[in-house]
Design an enzyme around this catalytic site. Structure first.
Site, PDB file in Angstrom:
ATOM      1  CB  THR A 271      34.994  36.101  40.000  1.00 60.11           C
ATOM      2  OG1 THR A 271      34.557  37.246  40.746  1.00 60.11           O
ATOM      3  CG2 THR A 271      34.446  34.852  40.662  1.00 60.11           C
TER       4      THR A 271
ATOM      5  CG  ASP B 192      37.599  42.583  43.061  1.00 58.40           C
ATOM      6  OD1 ASP B 192      36.794  43.018  42.217  1.00 58.40           O
ATOM      7  OD2 ASP B 192      37.244  42.013  44.111  1.00 58.40           O
ATOM      8  CB  SER B 193      36.803  43.719  37.487  1.00 61.36           C
ATOM      9  OG  SER B 193      35.497  43.403  37.907  1.00 61.36           O
TER      10      SER B 193
END
Length: 336
Positions: free
Chosen positions: A15, A60-61
């Site tokens: 993010t 995106d993790s």
């Protein structure tokens, strides 16, 4: 602890560097340009000499997997051994930030430099974001001196990498160290088999919480899928359905096949003590090893580091019983 002279800023995505799209927020490359712009806008801001590297493509993790853990490990080791960095700041998404911090804690044993992971709940370009507070707060912590090992900085707090977990999905203080009791025995010395130089391979692992109504057939199907290690989240101090003979036999069968079975507590304040209740003893007798006060993130990361190093089930169980970096033993001066 010592101050840093050469910092590597490693960007994996998340993010903190995301930008908007017609599908919602997506990872974006080139975070170094935004960092340079922010530093130019804050002329009073001091940064140690730093270099920048990013994993390509940034992710995106929520998509994090073992291969990404290994790629981050490789990039951190290269920063230290090839680029001469004496500290690493890893920018990472929050969804799996605690998982990566724990896994890297075991993958980087013996490296001898501080590694701090941070991220943000809002992108750096959004007004009111926590991104710059977290990033510069982590840098300031490193400048003051951080012990070698893996740490997580978030919301103004420096946390132990193998003890932290994410507790909130919107609050800026989303991470904390769970107050879990830890009674593990510290390893007297780090074996060469677990040194950061040891090459790891992906491992088939699973995590399963016990719940009322769990059927032996469900557990057997999971254990029969080829998993090499299972983290079983037990009730309370390590209890489970001790009157289900078929379920207990499924555990015994898996252990006889060489599957490593590690039990932790589902409770945020819990730890495993199988001897307290007969229901816990039954699980232990079926082959479940107690994980003391380890979190889910630490248990999974430790299993990966041990089995991924090619250790046998017996060797893995031996080192699971030993505290390697503070995951299951209280450290002097550390929070519980």
């Amino acid at each position: 602890m010592s101050t840093i002279n050469h910092l590597m800023v490693l960007y994996s995505g998340g993010t903190i560097g995301m930008q908007g799209s017609d599908r919602g927020l997506v990872p974006a490359a080139g975070f170094d340009a935004r960092l340079h712009e922010r530093l130019a806008a804050e002329s009073q801001r001091c940064m140690p000499p730093w270099r920048y590297r990013e994993l390509s493509p940034p992710i995106d993790s929520a998509n994090m997997n073992q291969q990404h853990w290994l790629a981050m490990r490789d990039a951190i080791v290269a920063a230290v051994e090839e680029d001469g960095c004496d500290a690493v700041l890893l920018l990472h998404g929050t969804d799996t930030l605690a998982y990566s911090a724990a896994a890297l804690g075991f993958l980087l044993l013996g490296l001898g430099v501080p590694v701090v992971l941070t991220g943000a709940m809002l992108p750096a370009d959004v007004p009111g974001s926590d991104a710059w507070d977290n990033l510069f707060g982590a840098v300031d912590a490193l400048a003051r001196g951080v012990a070698p090992g893996v740490h997580l900085y978030f919301g103004g707090r420096l946390l132990h990498g193998a003890r932290a977990t994410k507790l909130g999905s919107t609050t800026f203080g989303a991470f904390a160290e769970l107050p879990r009791q830890r009674h593990g025995e510290r390893a007297a010395a780090l074996p060469a088999a677990l040194d950061y130089r040891r090459i790891r391979q992906p491992v088939s692992l699973a995590v399963l919480p016990l719940f009322p109504g769990l059927q032996a057939a469900q557990l057997r199907a999971l254990l029969g899928s080829g998993v090499q290690g299972l983290v079983l989240e037990c009730y309370g101090s390590g209890t489970g359905p001790s009157d289900d003979a078929e379920l207990l036999e499924a555990l015994r069968e898996a252990r006889r096949r060489g599957t490593v079975l590690l039990g932790i507590s589902q409770c945020p304040h819990g730890h495993v003590a199988f001897g307290t209740y007969a229901a816990g003893n039954a699980l232990s007798e079926a082959g479940l090893l107690g994980g003391d006060g380890m979190t889910r993130e630490a248990a999974l990361g430790k299993l990966f580091a041990l089995l991924g190093a090619g250790l046998s089930a017996d060797e893995t169980e031996h080192w699971l019983r030993q505290d390697l970096c503070g995951e299951c033993a209280d450290l002097p001066g550390a929070s519980a």
